[in-house]
Design an enzyme around this catalytic site. Structure first.
Site, PDB file in Angstrom:
ATOM      1  N   GLY A  72      49.902  41.058  25.984  1.00 14.57           N
ATOM      2  CA  GLY A  72      48.668  41.830  25.953  1.00 14.57           C
ATOM      3  C   GLY A  72      48.646  42.960  24.941  1.00 14.57           C
ATOM      4  N   HIS A  97      80.944  58.952  45.665  1.00  8.47           N
ATOM      5  CA  HIS A  97      81.376  60.292  45.246  1.00  8.47           C
ATOM      6  C   HIS A  97      80.394  61.392  45.627  1.00  8.47           C
ATOM      7  CE1 HIS A  97      84.553  58.203  43.160  1.00  8.47           C
ATOM      8  NE2 HIS A  97      83.641  57.355  42.772  1.00  8.47           N
ATOM      9  N   ARG A 119      43.928  33.887  17.775  1.00 11.69           N
ATOM     10  CA  ARG A 119      44.902  34.591  18.611  1.00 11.69           C
ATOM     11  C   ARG A 119      45.994  35.258  17.760  1.00 11.69           C
ATOM     12  NH1 ARG A 119      46.974  30.179  22.643  1.00 11.69           N
ATOM     13  NH2 ARG A 119      47.168  31.934  24.063  1.00 11.69           N
ATOM     14  N   GLU A 175      50.428  29.983  30.331  1.00 11.04           N
ATOM     15  CA  GLU A 175      48.972  29.970  30.517  1.00 11.04           C
ATOM     16  C   GLU A 175      48.495  28.527  30.359  1.00 11.04           C
ATOM     17  OE1 GLU A 175      46.901  32.839  28.119  1.00 11.04           O
ATOM     18  OE2 GLU A 175      48.455  34.361  28.435  1.00 11.04           O
ATOM     19  N   GLN A 198      43.080  27.852  17.199  1.00 10.83           N
ATOM     20  CA  GLN A 198      43.146  26.592  17.944  1.00 10.83           C
ATOM     21  C   GLN A 198      41.761  26.149  18.373  1.00 10.83           C
ATOM     22  OE1 GLN A 198      46.218  28.138  20.818  1.00 10.83           O
ATOM     23  NE2 GLN A 198      46.794  25.966  20.873  1.00 10.83           N
ATOM     24  N   THR A 243      43.206  38.630  21.293  1.00 10.61           N
ATOM     25  CA  THR A 243      42.809  37.218  21.281  1.00 10.61           C
ATOM     26  C   THR A 243      41.287  37.167  21.377  1.00 10.61           C
ATOM     27  OG1 THR A 243      44.826  36.267  22.208  1.00 10.61           O
ATOM     28  CG2 THR A 243      42.796  35.121  22.702  1.00 10.61           C
TER      29      THR A 243
END
Length: 865
Positions: free
Chosen positions: A132, A823, A117, A297, A183, A136
């Site tokens: 985005g 105004h 990522r 997420e 990960q 990823t």
């Protein structure tokens, strides 16, 4: 310093954005929160990215080219960014760097499936999410493939969308670096997004959960409609279960693919209510840790939630700081002052120091807390009435909040509070000498200010200004000043109400107030027509003005035939009106005297579109039209039952409105005149600080409050980081839309007109100047770029007095913001222009050049085929 290419997620925290990027820093912070599970992993640091970039010196030249491109030049951005990406992906990862990544992978299991990522140093920030913008990759298996995808992540810093986003947000490409998060892949039963505040209304007490089966990619990419759950106080208060026909699943050998969901499961909820509540509780823990609402997420694995990302929700309008836990209701000052753009810190603090009521700042805008006035029945009536007269959307929004019985406390009436109730006659005579006296008082006070401020410098200037602000407020709060303003407004309301009841005619006061005396703002527009009369006979001057770009052009004029007369006319205009500008309640905005080129396009339009002497003729035509209307109204009234009494009452009110309504514009002129004196003195102090090398540039003071500026002058020291933070924050505030009404829960309450008397498809607004007109819409967002022709209808977000020179050349007016006595409305009535204000999203719904019909009497706009 030794470069380190890999950090374990457990080692990093939110302060290390420069090393591991926004996503990596947030994930590191998340992994340290008790009870929050984050998939194991590591970060490839920005040191690695810089090393790769150094392998291709040609990228430097391309970045130079990129920074010079217009954000709208999509083809050039696409070509250049693709070239940079190809180059980065083609660079072989050096052996020691590849070995460091491979060693970290071994800790996860060499053949473990991973998510790779992007984590840029300018993403997931409080002021810009960059959601985005980079790439990823899910379910990536094996060291070789993972290294390949790390390269792709580095390259994704230069996707077309990421480059364009940075250019639009004023972010230098060279200041952003890319880290990569690797990960362990999780294979969820369900996944989705949790917002810990309602992303639509902004309500911080409401959380929303979007959920679908399989990987969250199906939701993010828009492949399926999610289940949507709304949670308040640990209870699901609403839910919508979608038919989820598709999901994204992980493939055994790596990568992902879409898969159909069994028809029996499609309409089953992806989460139980209990799971939703548990997820929101986790979200509240994360929100408390980061100190602001989060966009999270999540994945559900074996009834256990894992968090794979959390970023600030950057679209929420910030809350005013209160220091208590009570409920508060705030009304926007900007919607009343015709300035909904963000203000710089000096502008905010100066307006607060000179305002008649306490104000609160949020998102670069000012708000008034009206909670106590709403809580007391007597003051509530007066507040709602005056708000409704000015802007029905504000009144409706306040009533929406009041309808929630538990939000605004009910307090006993505690003496006077809020604006006076409508119909309360101002106890002054209908005497033009009162207006003359008020104007003379204001002019004398400003002349004394100009005289006394000349000798003040250093800390003594700030002490003097604090006293000047008290005089400023004393002039504004003069009972006679307030009575004169209210007398004109109340006479207008009386005439419109009574004449509609007696004669069946709407908004009669709009005609009766044409060319009213003493209106400094309408005089300002007509006076620029007189300037055009001086310039028109001199073609050399006209040709010169068409090419003017430099602010010193007035000095050049004297060299041309007729130039001295032209310069003197413009100078005389600036002497009287040069303190004005767009957004003039913000003292930091450049005034016409500081930037006279702003007026040149309007002067040239006047030269082109009008005949000599038109200013005087138009004023006289308006006066005669008002006089004729008065005779018509009184004649019709006398023919009614009890007609003489009605005619006498109407005559008294017509005299009253013509005596006082023009003065309605003068107090603002006085405020802005004083502001320009303050500003000139403050800028001289700033110049002294620049000469003393305390400040890099004088306009840096605009990012300090008045008190902070005072401290800098005393200490000769300034916090450069604070100024930079304020500049970044100010830039981010431009993306926020300020609400008319805001609650302490963060809810932006918009209000509605609730009318059914308009044609289908018409745009509804507030009728402020009677009549109907058809013409070409000119959507103008910047007065300096207006290119108007006679008969055009001006469509814009808001107008303040500085726009009035444009009003002489248009046939009608439509604005997104405004009220009956703001105004633009006052000047439209002065000039007899049909006008509708408060038309939500008018500048987006009406296209420049479209034919439209403005119904100024009934308050709606039709877009014609």
């Amino acid at each position: 310093m030794i470069e380190r290419y890999v950090w374990d997620l457990q080692e990093v925290g939110e302060t290390q954005v420069a090393v591991v990027g926004g996503k990596g820093a947030h994930l590191g912070g998340l992994s340290r929160i008790e009870g929050i599970r984050v998939p194991a992993g590591f970060c490839v640091t920005t040191d690695a990215f810089r090393r790769i970039m150094a392998e291709a010196p040609s990228i430097d030249d391309w970045l130079d080219q990129l920074s010079r491109l217009n954000p709208d030049d999509r083809r050039a951005i696409r070509t250049l960014s693709a070239q940079i990406r190809r180059t980065i992906e083609g660079i072989a990862i050096p052996g020691d760097l590849a070995a460091a990544i491979t060693r970290a992978l071994a800790q996860l299991g060499e053949q473990a499936a991973c998510a790779v990522r992007s984590s840029a140093t300018a993403e997931d920030l409080p002021t810009a999410s960059f959601a985005g913008q980079q790439d990823t990759y899910l379910n990536v298996v094996g060291p070789t493939t993972i290294l390949q995808h790390v390269s792709r992540c580095w390259a994704s810093l230069f996707t077309e969308r990421a480059v364009t986003y940075r250019q639009r947000n004023g972010i230098d490409h060279r200041t952003v670096h890319m880290a990569v998060v690797v990960q362990q892949m999780v294979f969820p039963h369900a996944a989705g997004i949790l917002f810990t505040a309602d992303p639509v209304t902004g309500n911080r007490k409401v959380a929303t959960v979007d959920a679908g089966f399989g990987l969250g990619e199906a939701l993010v990419s828009g492949l399926v409609n999610p289940d949507v759950f709304t949670v308040r106080h640990d209870e699901v208060v609403a839910k919508a279960i979608a038919a989820k026909q598709r999901a994204v699943r992980a493939l055994p050998a790596g990568g992902t693919q879409e898969a159909a969901i069994d028809s029996q499961r499609q309409e089953q909820p992806a989460l139980t209510d209990a799971q939703v509540v548990r997820l929101v509780q986790l979200g509240r823990r994360i929100e408390a840790h980061f100190g602001r609402p989060q966009d999270i997420e999540w994945c559900l694995v074996d009834d256990d939630f894992q968090i794979v990302q959390s970023r600030p929700i950057t679209t929420l309008f910030p809350l005013p700081e209160t220091g208590d836990q009570e409920n508060h209701v705030y009304v926007s000052v900007g919607h009343q002052q015709m300035m909904t753009d963000p203000m710089k810190p000096l502008g905010l603090s100066m307006w607060r120091l000179t305002a008649m009521v306490p104000m609160h700042e949020a998102g670069g805008r000012l708000f008034v807390d009206v909670t106590r006035r709403l809580a007391s029945p007597a003051s509530r009536v007066g507040l709602l009435d005056v708000m409704g007269r000015g802007d029905p959307l504000v009144r409706d929004a306040l009533e929406t909040v009041l309808d929630r019985d538990d939000f605004v406390p009910s307090l006993p009436d505690a003496g006077p509070g809020g604006p006076p109730a409508r119909g309360a006659s101002a106890p002054i005579e209908t005497d033009p000498a009162i207006v003359t006296e008020l104007i003379e008082r204001s002019q004398a006070s400003i002349a004394a200010l100009q005289r006394d401020i000349r000798t003040k410098t250093g800390p003594a200037l700030f002490d003097f200004l604090l006293e000047a602000f008290e005089e400023h407020k004393r002039v504004l709060s003069d009972p006679l000043n307030l009575q004169a303003i209210m007398a004109g407004m109340e006479a207008t309301w009386w005439l419109n109400d009574q004449l509609q009841e007696w004669l069946g005619e709407k908004n009669v006061a709009d005609t009766l107030t044409l060319s009213a005396p003493d209106n400094v703002t309408s005089e300002m527009g007509l006076a620029l027509l007189d300037v055009a009369d001086v310039i028109r006979p001199h073609p050399e001057v006209v040709a010169f003005l068409q090419g003017v770009e430099d602010e010193g052009f007035l000095d050049e004029l004297a060299k041309l035939a007729g130039g001295t007369e032209a310069r003197d006319a413009i100078e005389a205009y600036l002497d009287r009106y040069g303190m004005r500008c767009v957004g003039e309640i913000d003292i930091t905005r450049p005034r016409w005297r500081e930037r006279p080129t702003t007026l040149v396009p309007v002067i040239l339009d006047n030269v082109r579109n009008f005949e000599p002497g038109v200013a005087e003729r138009r004023f006289e035509q308006g006066r005669q039209k008002a006089q004729k209307k008065e005779q018509d109204v009184l004649s019709r009234l006398r023919s009614l039952p009890d007609g003489d009494r009605k005619a006498d009452e109407a005559k008294r009110m017509i005299d009253r409105v013509r005596t006082f309504i023009g003065y309605r514009e003068y107090p603002k002129y006085g405020i802005v005149s004083r502001y320009f004196v303050y500003k000139q003195a403050l800028l001289e102090e700033a110049e002294r600080l620049v000469r003393a090398n305390v400040l890099p540039e004088k306009e840096d003071i605009f990012y300090l409050t008045f008190q902070e500026f005072h401290d800098v002058v005393r200490s000769n020291q300034v916090d450069g980081r604070l100024i930079q933070q304020r500049k970044d924050a100010f830039r981010s505030y431009h993306a926020l839309t300020p609400p008319r009404v805001l609650t302490s829960d963060g809810e932006a309450v918009t209000g509605a007109y609730r009318r059914d008397d308009v044609p289908a498809g018409a745009l509804i607004g507030l009728p402020v100047s009677a009549g109907t007109i058809e013409g070409r819409a000119r959507v103008v967002l910047d007065m300096a770029e207006a290119d108007l022709e006679a008969g055009d209808i001006l469509v814009t977000t808001f107008t303040d007095p500085s726009w009035s020179p444009l009003f002489v050349g248009i046939a009608g007016l439509v604005t997104e913001v405004g009220g009956l006595m703001t105004h633009g409305a006052v000047i439209a009535r002065e000039y007899g222009l049909p006008a509708v204000v408060g038309v939500e999203q008018a500048t987006r719904l009406i296209r420049d050049g479209q034919q439209i019909r403005v119904h100024g009497t009934d308050g709606y706009v039709e877009i014609l085929p």
